[in-house]
Design an enzyme around this catalytic site. Structure first.
Site, mmCIF file in Angstrom:
data_model
loop_
_atom_site.group_PDB
_atom_site.id
_atom_site.type_symbol
_atom_site.label_atom_id
_atom_site.label_comp_id
_atom_site.label_asym_id
_atom_site.label_seq_id
_atom_site.Cartn_x
_atom_site.Cartn_y
_atom_site.Cartn_z
ATOM 1 C CG HIS A 1 -2.198 -0.767 0.972
ATOM 2 N ND1 HIS A 1 -3.388 -0.199 0.583
ATOM 3 C CD2 HIS A 1 -2.437 -2.106 1.051
ATOM 4 C CE1 HIS A 1 -4.310 -1.127 0.447
ATOM 5 N NE2 HIS A 1 -3.755 -2.303 0.729
ATOM 6 C CG ASP B 1 -16.930 25.003 -11.080
ATOM 7 O OD1 ASP B 1 -17.085 24.255 -12.068
ATOM 8 O OD2 ASP B 1 -16.612 24.571 -9.951
#
Length: 742
Positions: free
Chosen positions: A241, A709
């Site tokens: 990980h 936006d």
């Protein structure tokens, strides 16, 4: 008198006989009761583990798809090539010389009203201890200090060998901790119970510090701080990980961007570089090997000790840093013109639509001698080769000492593999790690032990292998080791011995699946190297519960997650139920129900045992499957005000969609820009043989940008998927794009 005494003894004998019978009855009842609880616990554990590995399979499939798109797409411009590179690697990592000059954290000002912890370098023990206390009080470290700490951490890691060597001669004992996965409470509990790091109390943390938990950043900062304070007593190994591609799915990338909105992108870039420099293993007294995952029948510690680990950017994709684009193009062309047996990423499954994985290419010469999931066993070195290897390892250690002492670096042409950061930076580029080196790292980070003999591909995780007792014995004999310590797998008791106690798994994240699901553990090694296991529960609430209450709570959590999984596949389940309903009666047998559920979910669970918890009503061993699916939908719809079919789609794909969003958002801004959207859509349109202009792509992006936006955020992205699914369900399905199984 004699008659009275005889009668008394007779009654006493009868009472004793009744007491023995009652004790036997109670004992039998207790054993049955405990057996039922243990059966429920094991069944619950199977649910959690099966769903965890199913999630890893989803991740593999997702990367299969994007890797296939990237590998079969020819960029038409420099910007397209840069975008494709950023999809699977962060922006260009600075060279060592640039890192030394880089002090971008110094330009970040810390406001006067900042009340969190402050760091000054070189770090002192009090700084690290204060950091633990600040994080316990939920304070956040300022971005300036985070970047400064990462900068100093990288400088230290670069000096370390691939395999750290630790001796019990210098410390009273060495404590080995397993996976923490962002659970700060477990780390604090370990320090509280076992003591803070010190010259007399050494630690080895065995990878998987991040992901899944909510405090991954804080755990990294504490571990890095103590490593800098006690460089000889505090050691870290890389886990599977510690990989930016894995972090995209399992939460660490999202956590960093949420906690450090302004500087999160820069922090992630530095973290990827730090992850690449983490050592691969630790050797205690030359007798105990500590690594994250496991070994394979081809694991070569000599090769692992000399490869350049910083070139293994990710174990999910055999593609490493390339700072010279022309060289990358030439290598790509050479690979395209090579034979059909060229290697592809290990995680690609065999299918008609995607290229086969090298793990299953039986035609490739290098796979004939060994298992299908790794390189073949290396041939034994001759005495001259062994002496040359020993001489090289000594030279490497001398070279590292020279660098630490400040002497000029000496580069030998006949020893090109010796790590030399200045030479690397002067060359201006970083060459790729070989396939063999990459597979060696994949095996030690991803592999799991199995009870059977031999070594075979780890099809559950998609990487590494399953290795048997004979593989362990072979490795221990080859390198004169006593036993292995690994992590990587959650265990109910926090630890587990296997392979005749030659392999010890230690997992330090308690309550990993749910509160009460498992204990955490760590291992203490003294001069005798006899492992002493310490178990714990970091959550105080679990200590107040009986065993039955704890199992019931964990079981409830597992069943709730399993019902969500079943609901996410309602449409597929309905089709499968209809296949078993030959008379169109709307009912099927419970045996057919179990077979149908397994054929859809492929979780390998004991569905007949789970039936009473999942199927509340049935008559004459028959189940009205439509009513059962409706009940599943009602349970989920009670939490969401969305149409059932659309909610099913989001339940099934939300994690994948969020990961896709983060892959497209290659600069980790939290938004998909118009350029990112355009480049990604070109990938898709090329794959689907669609002809669309740039103006058409811009119009599509504007239609998704609901608040106008100029960017697409995660909510707009998910809403667009929901609206497309809704239009497909309301209109003609033939007009909608068909999903392809990847």
């Amino acid at each position: 008198m004699g008659s009275g005494a005889s009668t008394h003894h007779h009654f006493a004998f009868q009472n004793a006989e009744k007491a023995f019978k009652a004790a036997a009855l109670i004992q039998r009842w207790y054993r049955r009761y405990m057996a039922r609880l243990e059966m429920r616990r094991q069944c619950t554990w199977s649910i959690f583990q099966s769903m965890e590995y199913a999630g890893q399979q989803d991740q593999v499939k997702l990367h299969d798809f994007f890797s296939y798109l990237v590998d079969h797409f020819t960029p038409s411009s420099h910007s397209e090539r840069d975008f494709l590179n950023r999809m699977f690697t962060e922006e260009r990592i600075p060279r060592d010389s640039e890192v030394e000059k880089c002090s971008d954290y110094e330009s970040i000002e810390v406001p006067d009203n900042y009340t969190g912890p402050r760091l000054s370098f070189p770090l002192l023990p009090d700084h690290a201890t204060a950091l633990v206390e600040a994080f316990r009080l939920k304070q956040q470290l300022h971005a300036r200090y985070v970047l400064n700490l990462l900068h100093e951490t990288r400088k230290h890691l670069v000096q370390l060998p691939n395999i750290n060597r630790v001796s019990t001669c210098y410390s009273e004992e060495i404590t080995v901790c397993g996976d923490l996965h962002g659970q700060l409470d477990d780390l604090i509990f370990i320090f509280y119970k076992n003591g803070l790091p010190s010259p007399e109390r050494a630690y080895v943390f065995n990878g998987d510090f991040v992901d899944r938990g909510k405090d991954s950043v804080e755990i990294l900062m504490v571990l890095f701080a103590f490593m800098l304070v006690y460089p000889k007593e505090f050691h870290l190994n890389r886990g599977n990980h510690e990989d930016h591609m894995v972090n995209l799915r399992y939460g660490f990338t999202k956590e960093v961007m949420q906690k450090y909105k302004m500087h999160g992108k820069k922090i992630l870039q530095r973290l990827q570089d730090v992850f690449c420099w983490l050592p691969l293993a630790t050797l205690v007294d030359e007798k105990v090997l500590i690594l994250h995952g496991g070994v394979s029948d081809t694991t070569d510690l000599e090769l692992l000790s000399k490869l350049e680990r910083h070139k293994i950017v990710s174990t999910l994709r055999c593609k490493t840093r390339k700072e010279n684009e022309k060289q990358a193009e030439e290598k790509g062309k050479a690979k395209q013109t090579s034979s059909a047996g060229s290697l592809s990423p290990w995680f690609l499954p065999q299918s008609r639509s995607l290229p086969s994985s090298p793990l299953h290419l039986s035609s490739h010469k290098t796979h004939k001698a060994g298992r299908s999931s790794s390189v073949p066993c290396s041939t034994p070195l001759d005495p001259r080769g062994l002496s040359r290897q020993a001489r090289r390892s000594v030279d490497l250690e001398l070279e590292r000492c020279r660098q630490q002492a400040g002497f000029p670096v000496i580069t030998e042409k006949e020893e090109p593999w010796v790590f030399n950061p200045e030479a690397d930076s002067a060359a201006g580029e970083l060459l790729e790690a070989s396939q063999e080196e990459w597979r060696q790292v994949v095996d030690i980070l991803w592999s799991d032990p199995m009870a059977q003999e031999g070594c075979r591909a780890n099809t559950v995780r998609g990487g590494g292998c399953y290795f048997g007792p004979n593989v362990t014995k072979q490795l221990l004999q080859k390198y004169n080791l006593q036993f292995l310590i690994r992590s990587h797998e959650c265990k109910p008791e926090g630890y587990e011995f296997c392979h005749s106690r030659k392999v010890l798994t230690v997992f330090s994240a308690s309550n990993y699946y749910a509160v009460g699901s498992n204990r955490g553990a760590y291992v203490k090694l003294g001069p005798a190297l006899a492992p002493h296991i310490v178990q714990y529960q970091a959550n105080k609430a679990t200590h107040m519960l009986t065993m039955r209450q704890r199992i019931s709570r964990v079981e409830e959590s597992a069943l709730r997650a399993l019902r969500g999984k079943l609901f996410a596949h309602s449409s597929d389940l309905l089709e499968e139920f209809k296949k078993h309903d030959n008379g169109n009666t709307g009912s099927i047998t419970l045996s057919d129900w179990a077979a149908a559920v397994e054929s859809v979910l492929h979780l390998g669970l004991p569905w007949r045992m789970l039936r009473p918890q999942l199927v509340s009503s049935s008559t004459d061993n028959m189940l009205e499957y439509k009513s059962w699916l409706e009940d599943l939908a009602k349970e989920q719809l009670s939490h969401e005000n969305i149409q059932s079919s659309l909610l099913e789609t989001l339940y099934r794909n939300r994690s994948n969609l969020e990961t896709i969003f983060r892959i497209i958002d290659s600069d980790h801004s939290g938004f998909i820009s118009l350029d990112e959207f355009r480049q990604t859509w070109k990938l898709f349109s090329s794959h689907m043989k669609m002809d669309i202009t740039d103006d058409g792509i811009c119009d599509l992006a504007r239609s998704i940008d609901f608040n106008k936006d100029g960017h697409i955020d995660i909510n707009e992205f998910l809403e667009a998927v929901r609206l497309v699914e809704q239009s497909c369900s309301e209109g003609d399905a033939a007009d909608c794009p068909q999903a392809t199984n990847t």
